[in-house]
Design a protein around this motif. Structure first.
Motif, PDB file in Angstrom:
ATOM      1  N   GLN A   3       0.849  -1.219  -0.040  1.00 56.01           N
ATOM      2  CA  GLN A   3       0.102  -0.038  -0.134  1.00 56.01           C
ATOM      3  C   GLN A   3       0.967   1.347   0.017  1.00 56.01           C
ATOM      4  N   ILE A   4       2.216   1.289   0.476  1.00 57.90           N
ATOM      5  CA  ILE A   4       2.899   2.575   0.601  1.00 57.90           C
ATOM      6  C   ILE A   4       4.104   2.388  -0.369  1.00 57.90           C
ATOM      7  N   SER A   5       3.954   1.282  -1.320  1.00 58.74           N
ATOM      8  CA  SER A   5       5.086   1.411  -2.394  1.00 58.74           C
ATOM      9  C   SER A   5       4.321   1.736  -3.718  1.00 58.74           C
ATOM     10  N   MET A   6       5.135   2.637  -4.458  1.00 53.70           N
ATOM     11  CA  MET A   6       4.506   3.117  -5.634  1.00 53.70           C
ATOM     12  C   MET A   6       5.469   3.065  -6.738  1.00 53.70           C
ATOM     13  N   PRO A   7       5.297   2.205  -7.428  1.00 54.75           N
ATOM     14  CA  PRO A   7       6.076   2.353  -8.698  1.00 54.75           C
ATOM     15  C   PRO A   7       5.697   2.900 -10.013  1.00 54.75           C
ATOM     16  N   LEU A   8       6.714   3.170 -10.796  1.00 53.42           N
ATOM     17  CA  LEU A   8       6.140   3.891 -12.055  1.00 53.42           C
ATOM     18  C   LEU A   8       5.001   3.381 -12.687  1.00 53.42           C
ATOM     19  N   GLY A   9       4.017   4.327 -13.002  1.00 53.70           N
ATOM     20  CA  GLY A   9       2.968   3.950 -13.485  1.00 53.70           C
ATOM     21  C   GLY A   9       2.456   3.759 -15.027  1.00 53.70           C
ATOM     22  N   MET A  45      -0.147   1.999  -5.022  1.00 50.89           N
ATOM     23  CA  MET A  45      -0.211   3.264  -5.304  1.00 50.89           C
ATOM     24  C   MET A  45       0.773   3.186  -6.598  1.00 50.89           C
ATOM     25  N   LEU A  46       0.238   4.090  -7.742  1.00 50.91           N
ATOM     26  CA  LEU A  46       1.142   4.317  -8.925  1.00 50.91           C
ATOM     27  C   LEU A  46       1.383   5.644  -8.992  1.00 50.91           C
ATOM     28  N   TRP A  47       2.667   6.054  -9.907  1.00 50.34           N
ATOM     29  CA  TRP A  47       3.011   7.361 -10.023  1.00 50.34           C
ATOM     30  C   TRP A  47       3.096   7.608 -11.651  1.00 50.34           C
ATOM     31  N   ALA A  48       2.885   8.695 -12.197  1.00 47.51           N
ATOM     32  CA  ALA A  48       2.797   9.207 -13.482  1.00 47.51           C
ATOM     33  C   ALA A  48       2.307   8.298 -14.400  1.00 47.51           C
ATOM     34  N   THR A  49       1.152   7.415 -14.067  1.00 45.05           N
ATOM     35  CA  THR A  49       0.519   6.510 -15.054  1.00 45.05           C
ATOM     36  C   THR A  49       0.241   7.316 -16.367  1.00 45.05           C
TER      37      THR A  49
END
Length: 790
Positions: free
Chosen positions: A59-65, A93-97
């Motif tokens: 839940q608190i790990s955000m790979p590249l989206g 979580m996802l970043w910059a999907t």
């Protein structure tokens, strides 16, 4: 018959009771965390009780989206990469999907327009909810500094231009528009505002900031947070604001991006922290840590910053996220962790909740928990902060967006008009000898020259997605839109920003000689291209030997050793000015540059920063008098890098001159001219000791022949104090429109917050003493003076 009726009745009772029991059992089987009527805190507690350590870490790990979807024609579905990370890492979580740029390799061809973006985020949510044990929706974070960094969105001026407007109300509208465009496509968290003080113009990310002053940054930060988040995160048009970069990131030694910061405790509190504090008080729900260290402690493992200050003292109630790979950087860059598990433990124990990268936590954090380096309570606290956002946004009940709404309500005419207005208000008139500007629309022949006169991407700044040509108006196109067919417009590029192998200065000079006036557009570029190499954080990899390969001389990773115009730009400018024709220099750039020669030799200079998609129209509006410029410099422009630092609010003692040059900047903070003039008079200062406030009023009159705006600035200077203070400090400002001949009485009220200093005992206090008030048109143009005794 009665026996049969009695039997039927009894059977009905049994069936009804059975159905009631089934219904009750069904209701009791619905987990509390899925009950929208339950309190958020109880839902969080219930969900945490059901989660494994692996699910919590996910839940608190955000790979590249952006690798998490595949596009086929007009359809989008989740990729095998997403299925894998969800199954193995329980990703929450996802970043910059939806990000598209040369780093992500997402183009207009293989990237997503708003309609497809909505389909992509819906597909991600559907798969995550239907294919995981607990059905937790995914929190999607997007880059949103001057528009959502996705294809087909509105591109506003970069933050340094937004700062030049000195108009927080306008920037609030910008943030509201960005939030809506992002949320309609399925984004939930927007990265911005950037609240770093830009006190080092060699630093590559100046364009992302609101400038050098903490008061201006504070007001802009508050405006962005309120515009992003609104009053209801369940509205479907609002997003969570993420404050960047916490803290003191914008003044690295030597201008090296991410480099160490040497700043004292008092400077930290008096200058670098107030914008973040103001934005937190405005309700910001996310904060991103900076790459740098402060006094040898990296920000990503700084318990004082993340717990003592942010949460205990300021009352922050959101979640803290790392910058990309900064948790791993505790080992690889700062060398304070022996291995990845130690790095993860240092970060989460210090109060860093979420990992932007997917590798800083993940296995490393699981190992740290298993080894007893991180307690279950600490892990649960971090996870709860992310879950709280998901619940408060209503994602458990409504994780999807409407595809048609996204298709029809992103990059609207209203937002395009707003982009033009912001660009107009951001333009700073630096010089206008003999009233050369505004130019006449009846000119017979005009030459439009320079590498930034007709270059789409050089106009937009860093953190911009690919754009279709028809969406962007360059300076050349803006001038063409402004003038009739009776005016002949000759365009010659003349040279590139950096490359000197293809200059055609002679052709440019020839066009200038034939013209009645010349508009030459120079400066810099943050335009990424597919030739540029990038490091893991997304910053550009710079090679001095490859200086001719790209226009890019600004933007993340492009730090400078000088501030000179690069390539053949100055050579081109000198050759054009030598023709004797009236020359207007327009600057499109992301940082202050060396303008000494231009100031001495060019008749008129406009600074447009990176003005966004409507920049060409906005610049033409100013060039030809349809808009009277009122932008003000949010950062001082030095005469030499040898003067640095040169910000206006440096502490006493006053700086003395050098052998080669004086100590004053070429243009000071707050500076900017107009096509009209303003008179200041009748200052009245009223001190109210009972509530520690000061009322300042005066009359402002437009004494010129044109309608226009003035940016009035109120500065304060202490005669004596217990600690060394700045020679002057901006306290309040106001952008005011007055018609020609119109006069208004303006009032500022200084409160306790404006008057406090951080004293020797590390306390915020209002000290007794005499203070000088300066009502000014810029930091070095004082129009009225008064004094108060507190």
């Amino acid at each position: 018959m009665k026996t049969i009726q009695k039997t039927i009745f009894s059977l009905a009772v049994v069936i009804a009771a059975f159905n009631t029991n089934i219904s009750a059992q069904t209701k009791s089987d619905i987990p509390l965390y899925k009950n929208p009527k339950a309190s958020v805190e109880n839902r969080i507690k219930d969900l945490l009780s059901r989660m494994t350590v692996e699910e919590k870490v996910g839940q608190i790990s955000m790979p590249l989206g952006w690798p998490m979807y595949t596009k086929t024609g007009n359809e989008v579905e989740v990729s095998e990469a997403f299925k894998k990370t969800l199954k193995e890492e329980y990703t929450g979580m996802l970043w910059a999907t939806l990000r598209a740029d040369p780093w992500t390799k997402k183009t207009l061809a293989n990237g997503l327009n708003p309609e497809l973006a909505a389909k992509a985020t819906n597909a991600i949510q559907k798969y995550a909810i239907e294919n995981t044990r607990l059905g937790i929706p995914v929190l999607l974070s997007e880059e949103c500094p001057h528009g959502h960094m996705a294809i087909g969105t509105t591109v506003f001026p970069t933050a340094i231009g937004q700062g030049s407007t000195f108009n927080p109300d306008l920037i609030n509208k910008v943030a509201t528009a960005i939030a809506k465009e992002t949320r309609l496509q399925g984004g939930h968290v927007g990265y911005g505002p950037v609240l770093d003080l830009a006190r080092e113009p060699r630093w590559s990310r100046v364009e992302e900031t609101y400038g050098e002053d903490h008061v201006l940054n504070s007001r802009m930060g508050e405006a962005m947070v309120k515009g992003f988040q609104g009053n209801n995160l369940k509205s479907g048009v609002n997003i969570v604001a993420t404050l960047k970069h916490f803290a003191a990131y914008g003044a690295p030694e030597g201008g090296h991006n991410g480099g160490s910061i040497n700043v004292g405790l008092r400077s930290l509190h008096q200058f670098y922290l107030p914008p973040f504090k103001a934005a937190v008080k405005a309700g910001a729900l996310s904060v991103m840590t900076a790459y740098n260290s402060i006094d040898a402690i990296p920000c990503s493992s700084n318990e004082f910053l993340l717990n003592d200050l942010l949460r205990t003292e300021w009352g922050f109630n959101g979640f803290v996220v790392s910058d990309l790979n900064s948790i791993s950087g505790l080992m690889a860059n700062h060398h304070i962790a022996a291995n990845s598990a130690d790095a993860a433990a240092l970060a989460i124990n210090a109060g860093l909740d979420a990992d932007l990268s997917g590798v800083g936590y993940g296995k490393a954090l699981r190992d740290a928990v298993k080894a007893g380096k991180v307690s279950t309570k600490t892990l649960d606290t971090a996870v709860s902060r992310v879950l709280r956002i998901k619940f408060n946004m209503g994602l458990f009940e409504n994780p999807y967006v409407n595809v048609e709404t996204a298709k029809n309500n992103v990059r609207t005419k209203e937002n395009i008009d707003l982009a033009r207005q912001v660009a107009r208000e951001s333009i700073v008139l630096l010089k206008n000898n003999d009233h050369l500007l505004p130019l006449s629309k009846s000119l017979k022949n005009i030459a439009v020259l320079g590498p930034n006169a007709d270059n789409i991407y050089n106009q937009l700044g860093d953190y911009t997605a690919p754009q279709t040509e028809e969406n962007i108006v360059t300076v050349l196109e803006g001038i063409k839109n402004k003038l009739s067919s009776a005016t002949k417009i000759n365009y010659v590029k003349g040279c590139s920003i950096r490359d000197t192998t293809n200059s055609n200065i002679e052709e440019a000079v020839s066009a200038a000689k034939k013209a009645d006036a010349v508009v030459i557009v120079l400066g810099g570029s943050s335009a990424r291209d597919f030739k540029t190499e990038y490091i893991e954080t997304g910053a550009a990899k710079v090679s001095a030997a490859a200086s001719g390969m790209s226009d890019m001389e600004s933007g993340e990773g492009y730090d400078r050793a000088t501030l000179d115009l690069l390539g053949d730009q100055l050579k081109l400018l000198k050759a054009v000015v030598k023709t004797g024709k009236p020359v207007v220099l327009v600057l499109i750039k992301g940082r202050p540059l060396n303008l000494n020669w231009a100031e001495a030799n060019v008749s008129a200079i406009l600074d447009a920063w990176y003005p966004g998609q409507e920049g060409g129209n906005a610049i033409a509006d100013v060039l030809f008098g349809d808009y009277n410029p009122a932008g003000r410099l949010p950062i001082s422009v030095p005469k030499s890098v040898g003067q640095l630092p040169v910000y206006y609010n440096s502490r006493f003692p006053e700086k003395h001159d050098y052998i080669e040059v004086d100590a004053k900047p070429l243009y000071s903070f707050g500076y900017g001219l107009s096509y009209t003039t303003f008179d200041y008079q009748n200052l009245i200062v009223e001190n109210n000791p009972s509530n520690q406030s000061v009322k300042v009023s005066f009359d402002l009159k437009n004494s010129g022949t044109n309608d226009g705006e003035e940016v009035v600035q109120l500065y304060l200077k202490s005669k004596t104090s217990s600690v060394v203070l700045p020679m002057k400090q901006l306290k309040q400002f106001k952008r005011v429109f007055l018609k020609s001949g119109e006069q208004k009485t303006l009032t500022f009220t200084l409160t306790k917050d404006d008057l406090e200093i951080y004293n020797q005992k590390s306390k915020w206090v209002v000290e007794h003493g005499t203070y000088e008030l300066m009502v000014s048109a810029s930091s070095d143009d004082v129009r009225l003076k008064g004094k108060i005794d507190l």
